[in-house]
Design a protein around this motif. Structure first.
Motif, PDB file in Angstrom:
ATOM      1  N   PRO A 425      12.282 -50.247  43.513  1.00 46.03           N
ATOM      2  CA  PRO A 425      12.091 -49.214  44.992  1.00 46.03           C
ATOM      3  C   PRO A 425      10.736 -49.725  45.629  1.00 46.03           C
ATOM      4  N   GLU A 426      11.059 -49.531  46.912  1.00 44.53           N
ATOM      5  CA  GLU A 426       9.843 -49.655  47.809  1.00 44.53           C
ATOM      6  C   GLU A 426       8.610 -48.695  47.248  1.00 44.53           C
ATOM      7  N   PRO A 427       7.365 -49.116  47.298  1.00 42.53           N
ATOM      8  CA  PRO A 427       6.358 -48.022  46.805  1.00 42.53           C
ATOM      9  C   PRO A 427       6.304 -47.056  47.778  1.00 42.53           C
ATOM     10  N   ILE A 428       5.531 -45.730  47.368  1.00 44.51           N
ATOM     11  CA  ILE A 428       5.554 -44.607  48.212  1.00 44.51           C
ATOM     12  C   ILE A 428       4.059 -44.471  48.434  1.00 44.51           C
ATOM     13  N   GLU A 429       3.180 -44.257  49.652  1.00 48.04           N
ATOM     14  CA  GLU A 429       2.020 -43.853  49.725  1.00 48.04           C
ATOM     15  C   GLU A 429       1.828 -42.421  49.325  1.00 48.04           C
ATOM     16  N   ILE A 430       0.903 -42.327  48.437  1.00 45.72           N
ATOM     17  CA  ILE A 430       0.546 -40.836  47.782  1.00 45.72           C
ATOM     18  C   ILE A 430      -0.741 -40.340  48.283  1.00 45.72           C
ATOM     19  N   ASN A 431      -0.508 -39.209  48.871  1.00 46.77           N
ATOM     20  CA  ASN A 431      -1.664 -38.360  49.062  1.00 46.77           C
ATOM     21  C   ASN A 431      -1.758 -37.022  48.425  1.00 46.77           C
ATOM     22  N   THR A 432      -1.734 -37.088  47.167  1.00 45.60           N
ATOM     23  CA  THR A 432      -1.651 -35.821  46.175  1.00 45.60           C
ATOM     24  C   THR A 432      -3.041 -35.711  45.658  1.00 45.60           C
ATOM     25  N   LYS A 433      -3.608 -34.609  45.757  1.00 44.95           N
ATOM     26  CA  LYS A 433      -4.679 -34.322  45.056  1.00 44.95           C
ATOM     27  C   LYS A 433      -4.510 -33.883  43.670  1.00 44.95           C
ATOM     28  N   VAL A 434      -4.992 -34.424  42.740  1.00 42.02           N
ATOM     29  CA  VAL A 434      -4.715 -33.903  41.284  1.00 42.02           C
ATOM     30  C   VAL A 434      -5.987 -33.188  40.712  1.00 42.02           C
ATOM     31  N   ILE A 435      -5.472 -31.885  40.053  1.00 42.73           N
ATOM     32  CA  ILE A 435      -6.317 -31.133  39.390  1.00 42.73           C
ATOM     33  C   ILE A 435      -6.282 -31.183  37.917  1.00 42.73           C
ATOM     34  N   LEU A 436      -7.043 -31.608  37.245  1.00 41.29           N
ATOM     35  CA  LEU A 436      -7.025 -31.669  35.797  1.00 41.29           C
ATOM     36  C   LEU A 436      -7.817 -30.634  35.348  1.00 41.29           C
ATOM     37  N   ILE A 437      -7.338 -29.867  34.255  1.00 41.15           N
ATOM     38  CA  ILE A 437      -7.991 -28.701  33.784  1.00 41.15           C
ATOM     39  C   ILE A 437      -8.132 -28.847  32.168  1.00 41.15           C
ATOM     40  N   GLY A 438      -9.439 -28.911  31.812  1.00 42.89           N
ATOM     41  CA  GLY A 438      -9.652 -29.095  30.443  1.00 42.89           C
ATOM     42  C   GLY A 438     -11.018 -28.577  30.054  1.00 42.89           C
ATOM     43  N   GLY A 439     -11.209 -29.069  28.755  1.00 42.70           N
ATOM     44  CA  GLY A 439     -12.623 -28.546  28.368  1.00 42.70           C
ATOM     45  C   GLY A 439     -13.785 -29.738  28.383  1.00 42.70           C
ATOM     46  N   ALA A 440     -14.856 -29.349  28.085  1.00 45.37           N
ATOM     47  CA  ALA A 440     -16.062 -30.069  28.349  1.00 45.37           C
ATOM     48  C   ALA A 440     -15.860 -31.488  27.514  1.00 45.37           C
ATOM     49  N   TYR A 441     -15.084 -31.347  26.361  1.00 47.69           N
ATOM     50  CA  TYR A 441     -15.071 -32.415  25.297  1.00 47.69           C
ATOM     51  C   TYR A 441     -13.926 -33.521  25.846  1.00 47.69           C
ATOM     52  N   TRP A 442     -12.858 -32.956  26.742  1.00 51.82           N
ATOM     53  CA  TRP A 442     -12.116 -34.276  27.133  1.00 51.82           C
ATOM     54  C   TRP A 442     -12.893 -34.702  28.565  1.00 51.82           C
ATOM     55  N   TYR A 443     -13.842 -33.998  29.262  1.00 49.26           N
ATOM     56  CA  TYR A 443     -14.533 -34.668  30.411  1.00 49.26           C
ATOM     57  C   TYR A 443     -15.328 -35.801  29.797  1.00 49.26           C
ATOM     58  N   SER A 444     -16.143 -35.360  28.674  1.00 51.00           N
ATOM     59  CA  SER A 444     -17.155 -36.311  28.079  1.00 51.00           C
ATOM     60  C   SER A 444     -16.355 -37.524  27.718  1.00 51.00           C
ATOM     61  N   LEU A 445     -15.338 -37.161  26.982  1.00 49.12           N
ATOM     62  CA  LEU A 445     -14.452 -38.434  26.503  1.00 49.12           C
ATOM     63  C   LEU A 445     -13.996 -39.330  27.463  1.00 49.12           C
ATOM     64  N   LEU A 446     -13.643 -38.775  28.413  1.00 50.31           N
ATOM     65  CA  LEU A 446     -13.022 -39.636  29.594  1.00 50.31           C
ATOM     66  C   LEU A 446     -14.071 -40.260  30.357  1.00 50.31           C
ATOM     67  N   ALA A 447     -15.219 -39.711  30.867  1.00 47.07           N
ATOM     68  CA  ALA A 447     -16.217 -40.201  31.560  1.00 47.07           C
ATOM     69  C   ALA A 447     -17.002 -41.180  30.647  1.00 47.07           C
ATOM     70  N   GLN A 448     -17.081 -41.538  29.337  1.00 49.52           N
ATOM     71  CA  GLN A 448     -17.824 -42.247  28.634  1.00 49.52           C
ATOM     72  C   GLN A 448     -16.703 -43.697  28.365  1.00 49.52           C
ATOM     73  N   ASN A 449     -15.395 -43.218  28.116  1.00 49.94           N
ATOM     74  CA  ASN A 449     -14.602 -44.427  27.913  1.00 49.94           C
ATOM     75  C   ASN A 449     -13.617 -44.956  28.893  1.00 49.94           C
ATOM     76  N   GLU A 450     -13.498 -44.305  30.093  1.00 48.31           N
ATOM     77  CA  GLU A 450     -12.626 -44.788  31.211  1.00 48.31           C
ATOM     78  C   GLU A 450     -13.646 -45.024  32.330  1.00 48.31           C
ATOM     79  N   ASP A 451     -13.753 -46.302  32.636  1.00 44.95           N
ATOM     80  CA  ASP A 451     -14.851 -46.966  33.552  1.00 44.95           C
ATOM     81  C   ASP A 451     -14.422 -46.448  34.974  1.00 44.95           C
ATOM     82  N   ASP A 452     -13.071 -46.076  35.473  1.00 45.49           N
ATOM     83  CA  ASP A 452     -12.823 -45.693  36.700  1.00 45.49           C
ATOM     84  C   ASP A 452     -12.649 -44.160  36.836  1.00 45.49           C
ATOM     85  N   PHE A 453     -12.765 -43.426  35.874  1.00 47.66           N
ATOM     86  CA  PHE A 453     -12.560 -41.860  35.504  1.00 47.66           C
ATOM     87  C   PHE A 453     -13.313 -41.151  36.822  1.00 47.66           C
TER      88      PHE A 453
END
Length: 819
Positions: A425-453
């Motif tokens: 199917p033809e791709p769809i332009e997305i303008n959704t703002k995503v809100i992730l809810i989590g603890g400090a552990y998950w933020y630290s893990l993602l910030a350190q291991n995901e370059d684009d986070f």
């Protein structure tokens, strides 16, 4: 250590019962019960978090998605949803999304976008047009006017065909031949037949007669020569007829297109006029061209089975379905979705397969389904971070969508499913703002291991777990309770019940001047207090119901606590609460699970012998200690070495043990107790077993605050109370923990009555004086400690051990020289 380093400490002053907790006086409130209050819908004490959240919400640029961090139970999800819902009333950025057939490349369905609510109209208009056309086209092609035009075209071509064959027939007759249709495989085929004596004779019989001498050979050859020439001419005529038929069908098709185009234009023009967007206009024109190209499907052919024709027509008409994958006709505000199960399908949509009667599974543009990411387009999607990683592929897909702002709906393929379809199917332009809810552990893990986070989640919102107490805050907490009462139909709470809840809020915060913002805990206590008030047929909830609910809540989770207490009371776990012992002290441990924490005493012992200054941590040697515990032991070692090792070589070896400890242990809150028990062992000075000790220590002998202070004090008090309070028992704790005290009523009453004692101390010197009843001692100008002090006695024993060790070394040297 110089005399300037150790100063005479003040005598530790016992805490009064008023120091043991913050008492909330219900008389300070301007209301008698919550019936006089309005519910509090806003979040309390999270100004920093709300400011950051507002920033992330109002910057509508790529990458400004939001990560919300903080402890559970602070109302994050509720607050976020309410705040986001209040942002926008209009639907300026909200659209309907539709997939339609791509008539040129069916594997690449076309995406059409409409203003919110218009997709339904488009589907209705297209369906009405196709229903009308499916009925009118066959009727129109059976009309008398159409038949006449068709017959004229057919007649014109038949005349030309007749004329060709008539000229050919005349030439055949002039040469003694005729043209006759012969049945061949149920098909009539024109054949050239020679005439002999005016009688038709098949060419094979002519050859046979010549062979039998009935016809001269010359005549036979002449007939065969003429036959071959005419056969070639007949083939040429067949080619001409075939081209005539082809041209006739082209003209008939053109007639059909012309005739049906008038109907199509009349029906589709209103739709074309209504939807001016270029992509929609292009689709409508392609739809029209498909109908004109496949008019044969609409015809009622002679002898054709009507049910088969209708089935074929219905199959064809499915190509004109309009698959609305997102309809926002009933969406009045900016969409806010909370996705509680963010699987690949739920989040990104899917392409479903549909089975038919033959057992085949197929997928097309009508089986494309939307996920919550598209449903929230133009709005906000709230997801808990931990759920994003529960299913493989979700995080990687979400990251790609947020990086490129494009959603490609794909079939979810697993090793157990059918091979994926070629549908794209033809791709769809997305303008959704995503809100992730989590603890400090998950933020630290993602910030350190995901370059684009950090590029796609540029806004971090930290929710605090505590708020500073004030008169305004206390009233707001009461209004929060009122909201719970209103929403859940609970009884009203009087001012004393609110006071009791606020004391519990301070207890959860472990601070006299602060409250916890984990409202889920307080809400549970409020619900349970209402339950117990109802059980007692009370019309209003009072402080007694609240305190009883709190006590019962602790009781439900206290099985481990009770088992340990039982073990101590039954002397299965050795703890003394009276008398004195050398090299033995009561430390305090804190145990915690997800919803309940408690404290219990643990015996800490030290044994010493002559050695080379080694201090052995038995917990570490047995693999039962954590890194912080090990660090505390090293700090203990540093304090002893600085206090005594600068003046005399340390000639001892010491072992530290947490007796009857069979699981892991961590933290440095026992480091003060370790120093006390080491001093006791080195100086052979008894320690009062009626005290328990907690506190972290730095290398300068200063006590530092620790966690779980209330539970630790209450744990030791419970043991003393069950054995019988003697008036001698108590606790030694860091002075900085005074502000954290929110002790239960039993401990407060015992302190008030002089049956239990709590001493806050600043230094090791203050603590050892309480435990021994002997002054700690300060170095004099001659560099020595006074002899009748704890440090003086310890130093004396250290010198003695050094002399023994030195004497033994001298004896070894003498024996070696004699040899």
């Amino acid at each position: 250590m110089s005399a300037k380093t150790i100063k005479k400490d003040k005598v530790a002053i016992e805490l009064k019962y008023t120091d043991l907790k913050w008492f909330c006086d219900p008389e300070q409130f301007d209301f008698e019960s919550t019936s006089e209050l309005q519910p509090m819908e806003e979040i309390i004490g999270q100004e920093r978090a709300l400011s950051a959240l507002e920033l992330g919400v109002n910057i509508n640029k790529p990458g400004y998605n939001i990560y919300i961090s903080g402890l559970s139970g602070t109302g994050k999800a509720t607050t976020v949803k309410k705040m986001l819902e209040s942002i926008g009333e209009g639907k300026a950025n909200i659209f309907d999304y539709v997939y339609v057939n791509n008539f040129e490349e069916p594997d690449y369905p076309i995406l059409l976008t409409f203003p919110a609510g218009h997709a339904k109209e488009f589907k209705k208009d297209v369906r009405a047009a196709m229903n009308y056309l499916s009925e009118r086209i066959p009727v129109h092609m059976e009309a008398e006017t159409y038949r006449k035009k068709r017959d004229i075209i057919v007649g014109q071509y038949k005349d030309v065909e007749w004329e060709l064959f008539e000229k050919f027939k005349k030439k055949l007759q002039s040469d003694g031949f005729t043209l006759k249709e012969i049945d061949q495989d149920n098909d009539k085929t024109p054949q050239i037949i020679p005439l002999i004596n005016n009688e038709p004779v098949p060419i094979a019989q002519v050859i046979e007669a010549a062979d039998q001498g009935k016809i001269p050979a010359r005549k036979r050859d002449k007939i065969l020569n003429h036959y071959e020439n005419h056969r070639q001419k007949l083939i040429t005529i067949f080619h001409k007829v075939m081209k005539l038929n082809q041209k006739m069908h082209e003209d008939l098709d053109e007639l059909e297109r012309t005739e049906v185009s008038e109907v199509l234009e009349g029906v589709l023009q209103d739709v074309l006029d209504k939807y001016k967007e270029a992509k929609i206009q292009k689709y409508l024109h392609e739809m029209k061209e498909s109908i004109l190209t496949n008019l044969w499907i609409f015809k009622k052919e002679a002898g054709e089975n009507e049910s088969s024709r209708i089935e074929a027509l219905d199959t064809y008409l499915k190509n004109f379905e309009v698959n609305i994958i997102l309809d926002n006709s009933n969406t009045e505000k900016t969409p806010v979705l909370v996705e509680i199960s963010p699987t690949l399908t739920n989040l990104f949509g899917s392409i479903e397969r549909v089975g038919d009667n033959s057992g085949k599974w197929t997928a097309d543009f009508t089986t494309i389904k939307a996920g919550s990411l598209l449903k929230a387009n133009g709005g906000y999607l709230v997801i808990r971070a931990v759920h994003v990683f529960e299913e493989p592929g979700v995080w990687q897909t979400l990251k790609r969508v947020l990086t490129y702002n494009k959603l490609e709906i794909q079939e979810i393929y697993t090793s157990h499913s059918l091979p994926p379809t070629s549908l794209k199917p033809e791709p769809i332009e997305i303008n959704t703002k995503v809100i992730l809810i989590g603890g400090a552990y998950w933020y630290s893990l993602l910030a350190q291991n995901e370059d684009d986070f950090k590029k796609i989640f540029k806004v971090k919102v930290d929710f605090d777990s505590i708020v500073k107490r004030s008169d305004t805050i206390m009233v707001e907490y009461a209004r929060v309770v009122k909201r719970i009462i209103k929403n859940e139909g609970l009884r009203e709470f009087d001012a004393s019940a609110i006071s009791a809840l606020l004391e519990i809020a301070a207890r959860y915060a472990e601070h006299k001047e602060k409250f916890t913002t984990r409202f889920s805990f307080l809400a549970d206590i409020a619900r349970e207090a209402d339950y117990w008030a109802r059980k007692q047929n009370l019309e209003i909830v009072t402080k007694h119901s609240v305190k009883y609910a709190f006590a019962k809540a602790k009781e439900r989770h206290s099985l481990s606590d009770e088992k340990l207490t039982e073990g101590i009371i039954d002397n299965q776990i050795l703890i003394e609460t009276t008398g004195s012992r050398i090299g033995c002290v009561n430390g305090l441990l804190y145990f915690e699970d997800e919803s309940y924490g408690f404290g219990k005493p643990a015996r800490i012992t030290a044994s010493v012998s002559i050695g080379e200054g080694d201090i052995i941590n038995v917990e570490r040697e047995s693999g039962l200690s954590g890194r912080i515990f090990d660090k505390g032991m090293l700090v203990t070692t540093g304090f002893i070495r600085e206090l005594f090792g600068r003046h005399i070589p340390l000639s001892f070896t010491a072992n530290f043990v947490f007796e009857q400890s069979y699981g892991g242990i961590d933290g440095d809150s026992a480091s003060a107790a370790e120093i006390f028990v080491l001093l006791s062992s080195l100086g052979e000075i008894p320690l009062k077993q009626s005290f328990a000790v907690t506190g972290s220590v730095n290398q300068k002998g200063e006590l530092q605050p620790i966690g779980g202070i209330n539970e630790k004090i209450e744990g030791f008090f419970e043991i003393c109370a069950k054995r019988g309070l003697t008036g001698e028992q108590g606790i030694i704790m860091p002075e900085q923990n005074i502000t954290h005290l929110m002790l239960n009523d039993e401990v407060v009453a015992a302190v008030k009555n002089g049956e239990f004692h709590i001493y806050p101390v600043r230094t090791i010197q203050e603590g050892i004086e309480i435990l021994t009843g002997i002054p700690a001692g300060s170095r004099r100008s001659d560099g020595k400690f006074p002899p009748k002090t704890v440090f003086g006695i310890v130093e004396h024993h250290l010198r003695h051990m050094y002399n023994i060790l030195n004497h033994e070394e001298d004896k070894k040297k003498t024996v070696k020289r004699k040899k």
